[in-house]
Design a protein around this motif. Structure first.
Motif, PDB file in Angstrom:
ATOM      1  N   THR A 140       0.955  -1.094  -0.176  1.00  0.00           N
ATOM      2  CA  THR A 140      -0.034  -0.160  -0.018  1.00  0.00           C
ATOM      3  C   THR A 140       0.870   1.337  -0.002  1.00  0.00           C
ATOM      4  OG1 THR A 140      -0.114   0.089   2.498  1.00  0.00           O
ATOM      5  CG2 THR A 140      -1.567  -1.286   1.371  1.00  0.00           C
ATOM      6  N   SER A 141       0.108   2.307   0.046  1.00  0.00           N
ATOM      7  CA  SER A 141       1.029   3.602  -0.030  1.00  0.00           C
ATOM      8  C   SER A 141       1.383   4.032   1.615  1.00  0.00           C
ATOM      9  CB  SER A 141       0.106   4.918  -0.392  1.00  0.00           C
ATOM     10  OG  SER A 141      -0.937   5.268   0.068  1.00  0.00           O
ATOM     11  N   GLY A 142       0.993   3.251   2.408  1.00  0.00           N
ATOM     12  CA  GLY A 142       1.568   3.495   3.845  1.00  0.00           C
ATOM     13  C   GLY A 142       0.491   3.276   4.853  1.00  0.00           C
ATOM     14  N   GLY A 143       0.594   3.330   6.048  1.00  0.00           N
ATOM     15  CA  GLY A 143      -0.330   2.983   6.940  1.00  0.00           C
ATOM     16  C   GLY A 143      -1.788   3.597   7.008  1.00  0.00           C
ATOM     17  N   ASP A 188      -6.783 -11.216  11.491  1.00  0.00           N
ATOM     18  CA  ASP A 188      -7.183 -11.313  10.081  1.00  0.00           C
ATOM     19  C   ASP A 188      -6.558 -10.176   9.146  1.00  0.00           C
ATOM     20  OD1 ASP A 188      -9.281 -13.504  10.536  1.00  0.00           O
ATOM     21  OD2 ASP A 188     -10.359 -12.044  11.664  1.00  0.00           O
ATOM     22  N   LEU A 189      -6.676  -9.092   9.693  1.00  0.00           N
ATOM     23  CA  LEU A 189      -6.151  -7.916   8.918  1.00  0.00           C
ATOM     24  C   LEU A 189      -5.096  -6.926   9.954  1.00  0.00           C
ATOM     25  CD1 LEU A 189      -9.515  -6.657   7.365  1.00  0.00           C
ATOM     26  CD2 LEU A 189      -7.981  -7.807   6.271  1.00  0.00           C
ATOM     27  N   ALA A 190      -3.955  -6.820   9.242  1.00  0.00           N
ATOM     28  CA  ALA A 190      -3.029  -5.886  10.025  1.00  0.00           C
ATOM     29  C   ALA A 190      -2.503  -4.856   9.274  1.00  0.00           C
ATOM     30  CB  ALA A 190      -2.022  -6.663  10.793  1.00  0.00           C
ATOM     31  N   SER A 191      -2.070  -3.652   9.631  1.00  0.00           N
ATOM     32  CA  SER A 191      -1.452  -2.593   8.992  1.00  0.00           C
ATOM     33  C   SER A 191      -0.135  -2.099   9.396  1.00  0.00           C
ATOM     34  CB  SER A 191      -2.308  -1.231   9.119  1.00  0.00           C
ATOM     35  OG  SER A 191      -3.627  -1.607   8.578  1.00  0.00           O
ATOM     36  N   PHE A 192       0.782  -1.777   8.220  1.00  0.00           N
ATOM     37  CA  PHE A 192       2.153  -1.557   8.731  1.00  0.00           C
ATOM     38  C   PHE A 192       2.742  -0.420   7.872  1.00  0.00           C
ATOM     39  CE2 PHE A 192       1.367  -6.087   9.762  1.00  0.00           C
ATOM     40  CZ  PHE A 192       2.085  -6.029  10.957  1.00  0.00           C
ATOM     41  N   SER A 193       3.726   0.121   8.240  1.00  0.00           N
ATOM     42  CA  SER A 193       4.423   1.257   7.412  1.00  0.00           C
ATOM     43  C   SER A 193       5.794   1.243   7.626  1.00  0.00           C
ATOM     44  CB  SER A 193       3.728   2.494   7.966  1.00  0.00           C
ATOM     45  OG  SER A 193       4.266   3.715   7.235  1.00  0.00           O
ATOM     46  N   ALA A 194       6.503   1.700   6.715  1.00  0.00           N
ATOM     47  CA  ALA A 194       8.058   1.401   6.381  1.00  0.00           C
ATOM     48  C   ALA A 194       8.722   2.765   7.245  1.00  0.00           C
ATOM     49  CB  ALA A 194       8.445   1.279   5.249  1.00  0.00           C
ATOM     50  N   HIS A 195       8.134   3.683   7.155  1.00  0.00           N
ATOM     51  CA  HIS A 195       8.944   5.012   7.967  1.00  0.00           C
ATOM     52  C   HIS A 195       8.965   5.050   9.196  1.00  0.00           C
ATOM     53  CE1 HIS A 195       5.479   7.963   8.677  1.00  0.00           C
ATOM     54  NE2 HIS A 195       4.720   7.154   8.012  1.00  0.00           N
ATOM     55  N   LYS A 196       8.410   3.950   9.981  1.00  0.00           N
ATOM     56  CA  LYS A 196       8.502   4.076  11.593  1.00  0.00           C
ATOM     57  C   LYS A 196       9.701   3.171  11.793  1.00  0.00           C
ATOM     58  CE  LYS A 196       4.484   6.072  11.641  1.00  0.00           C
ATOM     59  NZ  LYS A 196       4.328   7.545  11.844  1.00  0.00           N
ATOM     60  N   ILE A 197      10.433   2.756  10.859  1.00  0.00           N
ATOM     61  CA  ILE A 197      11.499   1.897  11.450  1.00  0.00           C
ATOM     62  C   ILE A 197      12.736   2.145  10.183  1.00  0.00           C
ATOM     63  CG2 ILE A 197      10.167  -0.115  11.988  1.00  0.00           C
ATOM     64  CD1 ILE A 197      10.705  -1.551   9.642  1.00  0.00           C
ATOM     65  N   HIS A 198      12.694   3.424   9.962  1.00  0.00           N
ATOM     66  CA  HIS A 198      13.946   3.952   9.277  1.00  0.00           C
ATOM     67  C   HIS A 198      13.925   3.451   7.722  1.00  0.00           C
ATOM     68  CE1 HIS A 198      15.711   5.590  12.830  1.00  0.00           C
ATOM     69  NE2 HIS A 198      15.296   4.295  13.534  1.00  0.00           N
ATOM     70  N   GLY A 199      12.489   3.234   7.306  1.00  0.00           N
ATOM     71  CA  GLY A 199      12.459   2.919   5.641  1.00  0.00           C
ATOM     72  C   GLY A 199      11.717   4.199   5.168  1.00  0.00           C
ATOM     73  N   PRO A 200      11.334   4.106   3.925  1.00  0.00           N
ATOM     74  CA  PRO A 200      10.868   5.430   3.139  1.00  0.00           C
ATOM     75  C   PRO A 200       9.455   5.617   3.551  1.00  0.00           C
ATOM     76  CG  PRO A 200      10.936   3.289   1.785  1.00  0.00           C
ATOM     77  CD  PRO A 200      11.436   2.889   3.026  1.00  0.00           C
ATOM     78  N   GLY A 220       5.601   6.531   2.114  1.00  0.00           N
ATOM     79  CA  GLY A 220       5.024   6.417   0.733  1.00  0.00           C
ATOM     80  C   GLY A 220       4.859   4.706   0.579  1.00  0.00           C
ATOM     81  N   ILE A 221       5.170   4.019   1.488  1.00  0.00           N
ATOM     82  CA  ILE A 221       5.012   2.551   1.209  1.00  0.00           C
ATOM     83  C   ILE A 221       4.544   1.815   2.605  1.00  0.00           C
ATOM     84  CG2 ILE A 221       7.687   1.800   1.986  1.00  0.00           C
ATOM     85  CD1 ILE A 221       5.414   0.000  -0.985  1.00  0.00           C
ATOM     86  N   GLY A 222       3.662   0.963   2.659  1.00  0.00           N
ATOM     87  CA  GLY A 222       3.079   0.092   3.836  1.00  0.00           C
ATOM     88  C   GLY A 222       2.638  -1.138   3.264  1.00  0.00           C
ATOM     89  N   VAL A 223       2.031  -1.915   4.257  1.00  0.00           N
ATOM     90  CA  VAL A 223       1.692  -3.344   3.654  1.00  0.00           C
ATOM     91  C   VAL A 223       0.271  -3.549   4.534  1.00  0.00           C
ATOM     92  CG1 VAL A 223       2.226  -5.658   4.674  1.00  0.00           C
ATOM     93  CG2 VAL A 223       3.730  -4.402   3.491  1.00  0.00           C
ATOM     94  N   GLY A 249      12.996  -0.729  -0.179  1.00  0.00           N
ATOM     95  CA  GLY A 249      13.322   0.016   1.044  1.00  0.00           C
ATOM     96  C   GLY A 249      12.695  -0.526   2.283  1.00  0.00           C
ATOM     97  N   PHE A 250      11.602  -0.970   2.232  1.00  0.00           N
ATOM     98  CA  PHE A 250      10.642  -1.520   3.274  1.00  0.00           C
ATOM     99  C   PHE A 250      11.352  -2.705   3.675  1.00  0.00           C
ATOM    100  CE2 PHE A 250       6.118  -2.049   5.174  1.00  0.00           C
ATOM    101  CZ  PHE A 250       6.481  -2.469   6.355  1.00  0.00           C
TER     102      PHE A 250
END
Length: 383
Positions: free
Chosen positions: A68-71, A196-208, A210-213, A247-248
């Motif tokens: 995704t585009s982020g959290g 069942d569903l969970a949201s994550f974002s890269a920029h909270k762990i020193h990633g870029p 604009g990207i999430g899962v 990056g993620f």
């Protein structure tokens, strides 16, 4: 000393390792992963390697992860998709009132489509109790959503226990958790949970940014809400952010290299700052003692957070109130209000920590904070 950045819950600085991993995908490896020629195939292979890397850390099936585009998008897609899948027969949603605005604003939108939302009570730490979740369930409940770690107080929610209890009452209810703030300091096993569903974002762990899962467990009642292509197994239309995915994955790999040591370092930073602030007259710790180590929320009696944050910024200390900024003025925190009432909503300040912070920075920051609090009290009358 230069600027001391203590707003890592908002975003973390991009790791040089992550930057290096991403760079080729801005340059010669620029292919569209949906293209069938060699450049496209290489991009597709890179995206799928990244998916496997993130899935391995989350202990999940790679096929259950959607870029995704982020959290925020992950939260919105999770809730909207789960609601739309069964809106006719199960229009009811259960949620905590201390969720991120990505969840709360999505719920407001879903209410305009006919959703019925029950907001759970929370205790003075902002914590949801399992029995309250169970009590809120109806025969028409489709989704329960509770975040894993609160982004303002750092409160750790019992999301695994909540998911287990919900499934015991009604296995058909979909359980979602915003795990954006959990990723930096918690070992997560999605396959080992009933979420069942969970949201994550890269920029909270020193990633870029604009990207999430979005994690979508197989056979979960859910429909996509972003159309326009067959990407992500038809679960999200649109060309994948290849460099972001790389990056993620690089950020996750770096996170895992010294995870326990880094979490302990962050905990030490948090505790050191509290030791420095607790001696300040009228300082109140709003974060619970067992909060995630990344976040310390405090309030200074009689000191407005907007004034304090402005003066700290000018003094080189960057923190936040943990709430949205509108037209230059801080909105009262819905999290603090739900957990603490009106007592601290104009005084709460959030300091949040990253692995790049040092004890020297923390000691420097504590001195500056104490000075600014004292000067505000001496010079201004607050309400």
């Amino acid at each position: 000393m230069g600027v001391v950045y203590l707003d890592n819950a908002a975003t973390t600085p991009l790791s040089e390792t992550v930057r290096t991993a991403m760079r080729p995908f801005f340059e010669d490896q620029f292919g569209n992963p949906s293209s069938t020629h060699e450049v496209g195939r290489k991009a597709r292979q890179a995206v799928e390697r990244a998916r496997r890397t993130v899935a391995q850390w989350l202990e999940a099936d790679p096929h259950d992860l959607v870029w995704t585009s982020g959290g925020t998008e992950a939260d919105a897609a999770a809730l909207t998709g789960a609601f739309l899948a069964r809106r006719a027969t199960r229009p009811h949603i259960v949620a905590s009132p201390v969720e991120h605005h990505a969840v709360l604003h999505t719920l407001s939108f879903l209410q305009s489509l006919g959703a019925e939302v029950t907001f759970l009570p929370v205790d003075s730490d902002g914590r949801v109790h399992v029995e309250d979740v169970v009590a809120a369930i109806r025969p028409t409940t489709s989704v329960v959503t509770v975040m894993a770690v609160n982004n303002e107080l750092g409160t750790v929610q019992p999301v695994d226990a909540i998911a287990k209890a919900v499934k015991e009452v009604d296995p058909a209810i979909v359980v979602h958790s915003d795990m954006v703030q959990a990723l930096p300091t918690q070992r997560i096993s999605l396959d080992g949970s009933e979420i069942d569903l969970a949201s994550f974002s890269a920029h909270k762990i020193h990633g870029p940014k604009g990207i999430g899962v979005l994690y979508i467990r197989k056979h979960t009642p859910w429909v996509p809400y972003l159309y326009g292509g067959n990407q992500e197994a038809k679960r999200r239309g649109g060309t994948e952010n290849v460099a972001g995915a790389i990056g993620f994955a690089a950020a996750v790999e770096e996170l895992g290299k010294a995870f326990d040591r880094d979490v302990e370092h962050i905990r030490t930073l948090r505790d050191r700052l509290w030791e420095g602030l607790r001696v300040v007259p009228g300082c109140h710790r709003l974060s619970p003692d067992d909060a995630a180590p990344t976040i310390l929320n405090v309030a200074f009696t009689g000191v407005r957070n907007d004034m304090l944050l402005m003066r700290l910024d000018l003094a080189g200390i960057e923190a936040s109130a943990g709430s949205a900024c509108t037209a230059g003025s801080l909105e009262p925190s819905h999290v603090i209000q739900a957990a603490k009432g009106d007592a601290y909503i104009r005084e709460a300040v959030r300091f949040s920590f990253g692995v790049q912070n040092t004890l020297e920075e923390i000691d420097h920051a504590a001195g500056i904070i104490e000075t600014q609090v004292r000067e505000i009290r001496e010079r201004f009358t607050t309400s």
